[in-house]
Design an enzyme around this catalytic site. Structure first.
Site, PDB file in Angstrom:
ATOM      1  N   PRO A   1       0.821  -1.210   0.000  1.00 32.40           N
ATOM      2  CA  PRO A   1       0.000   0.000   0.000  1.00 32.40           C
ATOM      3  C   PRO A   1       0.859   1.267   0.000  1.00 32.40           C
ATOM      4  O   PRO A   1       0.362   2.352  -0.280  1.00 32.40           O
ATOM      5  CB  PRO A   1      -0.820  -0.093   1.291  1.00 32.40           C
ATOM      6  CG  PRO A   1      -0.570  -1.437   1.865  1.00 32.40           C
ATOM      7  CD  PRO A   1       0.660  -2.004   1.222  1.00 32.40           C
TER       8      PRO A   1
ATOM      9  N   GLU B   1       2.514  -8.253   8.273  1.00 31.53           N
ATOM     10  CA  GLU B   1       2.647  -6.798   8.449  1.00 31.53           C
ATOM     11  C   GLU B   1       3.529  -6.165   7.376  1.00 31.53           C
ATOM     12  O   GLU B   1       3.618  -4.949   7.277  1.00 31.53           O
ATOM     13  CB  GLU B   1       3.213  -6.485   9.836  1.00 31.53           C
ATOM     14  CG  GLU B   1       2.255  -6.790  10.980  1.00 31.53           C
ATOM     15  CD  GLU B   1       0.928  -6.044  10.846  1.00 31.53           C
ATOM     16  OE1 GLU B   1       0.948  -4.807  10.802  1.00 31.53           O
ATOM     17  OE2 GLU B   1      -0.116  -6.721  10.776  1.00 31.53           O
TER      18      GLU B   1
ATOM     19  N   ARG C   1      -3.535  -7.963 -21.100  1.00 28.68           N
ATOM     20  CA  ARG C   1      -4.409  -7.419 -22.147  1.00 28.68           C
ATOM     21  C   ARG C   1      -3.637  -6.688 -23.230  1.00 28.68           C
ATOM     22  O   ARG C   1      -4.132  -6.487 -24.327  1.00 28.68           O
ATOM     23  CB  ARG C   1      -5.442  -6.471 -21.540  1.00 28.68           C
ATOM     24  CG  ARG C   1      -6.396  -7.147 -20.581  1.00 28.68           C
ATOM     25  CD  ARG C   1      -7.426  -6.204 -20.004  1.00 28.68           C
ATOM     26  NE  ARG C   1      -8.323  -5.662 -21.010  1.00 28.68           N
ATOM     27  CZ  ARG C   1      -8.228  -4.462 -21.539  1.00 28.68           C
ATOM     28  NH1 ARG C   1      -7.279  -3.644 -21.153  1.00 28.68           N
ATOM     29  NH2 ARG C   1      -9.078  -4.055 -22.448  1.00 28.68           N
TER      30      ARG C   1
ATOM     31  N   ASP D   1     -11.055   0.462 -25.372  1.00 26.00           N
ATOM     32  CA  ASP D   1     -11.461   0.430 -23.988  1.00 26.00           C
ATOM     33  C   ASP D   1     -11.296   1.752 -23.287  1.00 26.00           C
ATOM     34  O   ASP D   1     -10.559   2.619 -23.707  1.00 26.00           O
ATOM     35  CB  ASP D   1     -10.685  -0.638 -23.241  1.00 26.00           C
ATOM     36  CG  ASP D   1     -11.616  -1.751 -22.864  1.00 26.00           C
ATOM     37  OD1 ASP D   1     -12.642  -1.443 -22.249  1.00 26.00           O
ATOM     38  OD2 ASP D   1     -11.324  -2.890 -23.210  1.00 26.00           O
TER      39      ASP D   1
HETATM   40  N1  4HQ Z   1      -1.201  -5.235   0.873  1.00 27.95           N
HETATM   41  N2  4HQ Z   1      -1.835  -2.734  -3.064  1.00 27.95           N
HETATM   42  C1  4HQ Z   1      -0.192  -5.617   3.066  1.00 27.95           C
HETATM   43  C2  4HQ Z   1      -1.980  -4.291   0.237  1.00 27.95           C
HETATM   44  C3  4HQ Z   1      -1.697  -3.846  -1.156  1.00 27.95           C
HETATM   45  C4  4HQ Z   1      -2.399  -2.840  -1.861  1.00 27.95           C
HETATM   46  C5  4HQ Z   1      -0.163  -6.051   0.242  1.00 27.95           C
HETATM   47  C6  4HQ Z   1      -1.463  -5.522   2.266  1.00 27.95           C
HETATM   48  C7  4HQ Z   1       1.075  -6.148   1.085  1.00 27.95           C
HETATM   49  C8  4HQ Z   1       1.983  -6.623   3.263  1.00 27.95           C
HETATM   50  N3  4HQ Z   1      -0.767  -4.292  -1.989  1.00 27.95           N
HETATM   51  N4  4HQ Z   1       0.765  -6.518   2.467  1.00 27.95           N
HETATM   52  N5  4HQ Z   1      -3.397  -2.082  -1.436  1.00 27.95           N
HETATM   53  O1  4HQ Z   1      -2.894  -3.772   0.834  1.00 27.95           O
HETATM   54  O2  4HQ Z   1      -0.857  -3.628  -3.146  1.00 27.95           O
END
Ligand code: 4HQ
Length: 252
Positions: free
Chosen positions: A90, A117, A155, A170
């Site tokens: 994230p 985590e 795609r 698209d």
């Molecule tokens: N995670 N976009 C936490 C995500 C995520 C997202 C993946 C959760 C990695 C450790 N990954 N782990 N949003 O929320 O890519």
């Protein structure tokens, strides 16, 4: 394109990679996906892949050693130069159409699926990594973001889509949202298909679709209009739409 996925849960990929367009692309050899489980590279008695965070706190952190050994063996037999190592997070750069197209031009991608985590930060020190996010929300793991990336990228690989024109037509190919679509029957529960689509008048249909694409983008995602490729006709249609919206914002 070759894609190596590092995941603690390889079985999660079974369905998405076997079905539909991706399944066909894999069977056709247009896409070559390999799944790697870092657990197989763990050298301690219990084959651990995670541990408690230094400094304390909740949850577990993915250990660097199994990941590094796994990456080393992927990179050792990579004959196509340095692959791009993508890590789901994230904290990463948010994936969009422009980036997906760039990635689709690669010969080889490696995707590391984060879990728990997060991953020991030294992964990013030891390897040339790029973190990517599929949006501002938190998932339980990086497997779904990996599948999203593979799906979106595939795609743009020639031969994956039955009709190559569909990737171009698209949404986002021109930076606009897609116009409304209809199929048979002509009326259903009293709701009709717009007349113009039944007219057989190709030029009027093209203009109507362009205007509806602009209408939706203006109403739902005005932010996209700044980056969209708009011509003179688009500016004229946008003026029409803005006037229509002043007169009666209830329309559509
Ligand atoms: N995670 N976009 C936490 C995500 C995520 C997202 C993946 C959760 C990695 C450790 N990954 N782990 N949003 O929320 O890519």
């Amino acid at each position: 394109m070759k894609i190596d996925i590092i995941t603690l849960f390889p079985a999660m990929f079974d369905g998405p990679l076997r079905e539909s367009m991706l399944g066909r692309a894999l069977r056709a050899g247009l896409l070559n996906v390999r799944l790697w489980n870092p657990r197989g590279f763990s050298r301690d008695k219990h084959r651990t892949v995670d541990d408690k965070p230094y400094g304390g706190g909740t949850g577990m952190v993915m250990r660097i050693e199994p990941l590094a050994l796994c990456l080393d063996s992927i990179l050792a037999d990579s004959h196509d130069g340095k692959p791009c190592i993508l890590v789901t997070s994230p904290q990463g750069r948010v994936l969009d159409d422009t980036w997906v197209r760039e990635l689709a031009a690669s010969d080889h991608l490696v995707i590391v699926c984060g879990h728990y985590e997060g991953i020991d930060e030294r992964l990013h020190v030891l390897y040339d990594t790029i973190e990517y996010s599929i949006g501002d929300y938190v998932l339980t793991g990086g497997e779904l973001p990996a599948m999203v990336l593979i799906d979106a990228v595939s795609r743009f690989i020639p031969g994956v889509l039955g009709d190559p024109a569909s990737a171009l037509q698209d949404c986002f190919s021109d930076g606009l949202l897609k116009y409304p679509q209809y199929t048979r029957p002509e009326t259903f529960r009293g709701t009709c298909v717009p007349e113009v689509l039944l007219s057989g008048h190709h030029e009027r249909i093209r203009q109507w679709r362009r205007k509806e694409a602009l209408r939706r983008t203006l109403q739902r995602r005005p932010d996209l209009l700044n980056k969209a490729h708009l011509g003179d006709e688009d500016q004229r249609l946008l003026d029409e739409l803005r006037k229509e919206m002043e007169n009666g914002p209830q329309a559509r």
